[in-house]
Motif scaffolding. Structure first.
Motif, PDB file in Angstrom:
ATOM      1  N   PHE A   7      28.622  33.470  14.426  1.00 12.10           N
ATOM      2  CA  PHE A   7      27.810  33.299  15.621  1.00 12.10           C
ATOM      3  C   PHE A   7      26.892  34.487  15.839  1.00 12.10           C
ATOM      4  O   PHE A   7      27.119  35.574  15.330  1.00 12.10           O
ATOM      5  N   LEU A   8      25.854  34.222  16.610  1.00 12.54           N
ATOM      6  CA  LEU A   8      24.942  35.242  17.135  1.00 12.54           C
ATOM      7  C   LEU A   8      25.044  35.191  18.646  1.00 12.54           C
ATOM      8  O   LEU A   8      25.310  34.137  19.218  1.00 12.54           O
ATOM      9  N   LYS A   9      24.803  36.319  19.287  1.00  8.79           N
ATOM     10  CA  LYS A   9      24.707  36.363  20.747  1.00  8.79           C
ATOM     11  C   LYS A   9      23.295  36.808  21.094  1.00  8.79           C
ATOM     12  O   LYS A   9      22.778  37.775  20.525  1.00  8.79           O
ATOM     13  N   VAL A  10      22.666  36.071  22.007  1.00  6.48           N
ATOM     14  CA  VAL A  10      21.324  36.373  22.483  1.00  6.48           C
ATOM     15  C   VAL A  10      21.330  36.255  24.011  1.00  6.48           C
ATOM     16  O   VAL A  10      22.278  35.732  24.597  1.00  6.48           O
ATOM     17  N   ASP A  11      20.269  36.697  24.645  1.00  5.30           N
ATOM     18  CA  ASP A  11      20.131  36.535  26.093  1.00  5.30           C
ATOM     19  C   ASP A  11      20.186  35.036  26.402  1.00  5.30           C
ATOM     20  O   ASP A  11      19.459  34.251  25.789  1.00  5.30           O
ATOM     21  N   PRO A  12      21.048  34.611  27.330  1.00  2.46           N
ATOM     22  CA  PRO A  12      21.152  33.174  27.640  1.00  2.46           C
ATOM     23  C   PRO A  12      19.815  32.537  28.015  1.00  2.46           C
ATOM     24  O   PRO A  12      19.582  31.372  27.684  1.00  2.46           O
ATOM     25  N   ASP A  13      18.944  33.285  28.666  1.00  2.00           N
ATOM     26  CA  ASP A  13      17.641  32.747  29.060  1.00  2.00           C
ATOM     27  C   ASP A  13      16.701  32.578  27.875  1.00  2.00           C
ATOM     28  O   ASP A  13      15.683  31.894  27.988  1.00  2.00           O
ATOM     29  N   GLU A  14      17.018  33.202  26.757  1.00  2.00           N
ATOM     30  CA  GLU A  14      16.165  33.148  25.560  1.00  2.00           C
ATOM     31  C   GLU A  14      16.742  32.275  24.441  1.00  2.00           C
ATOM     32  O   GLU A  14      16.113  32.101  23.405  1.00  2.00           O
TER      33      GLU A  14
END
Length: 95
Positions: A7-14
């Motif tokens: 998995f990757l984690k990114v800003d939820p809004d992005e």
């Protein structure tokens, strides 16, 4: 067979725009020699998580495609990541 998963984690809004920006990478992977499956998907429980699953015929096929990873902008958007490559000795179809 090679499986790449994690998995990757990114800003939820992005997250939606990040995934849209990956569309060409997914298309290129699926068109690559030795690619059995390749997808990135929004996790249904964690708003910042993108799940990764790749299935390749061989390590050589993965390595030939490996240079087609995230662009610099996409790389900068990744807040965290955990991705592993697995060599599979045998599989059994469930369908």
């Amino acid at each position: 067979m090679i499986i790449v998963s994690g998995f990757l984690k990114v800003d939820p809004d992005e997250r939606a725009s990040y995934l849209e920006g990956c569309r060409q990478v997914v298309q290129a992977a699926r068109a690559s020699d030795g690619c059995i499956d390749f997808h990135l998907s929004a996790d249904p429980l964690e708003a910042d998580r993108i799940n990764i699953f790749e299935q390749w015929e061989s390590t050589e096929a993965v390595e030939a495609f490996r240079g087609s990873g995230p662009s610099d902008d996409q790389q900068a958007a990744i807040l965290d990541a955990k991705v592993s490559q697995h060599e599979v000795a045998a599989s059994t179809s469930l369908t």
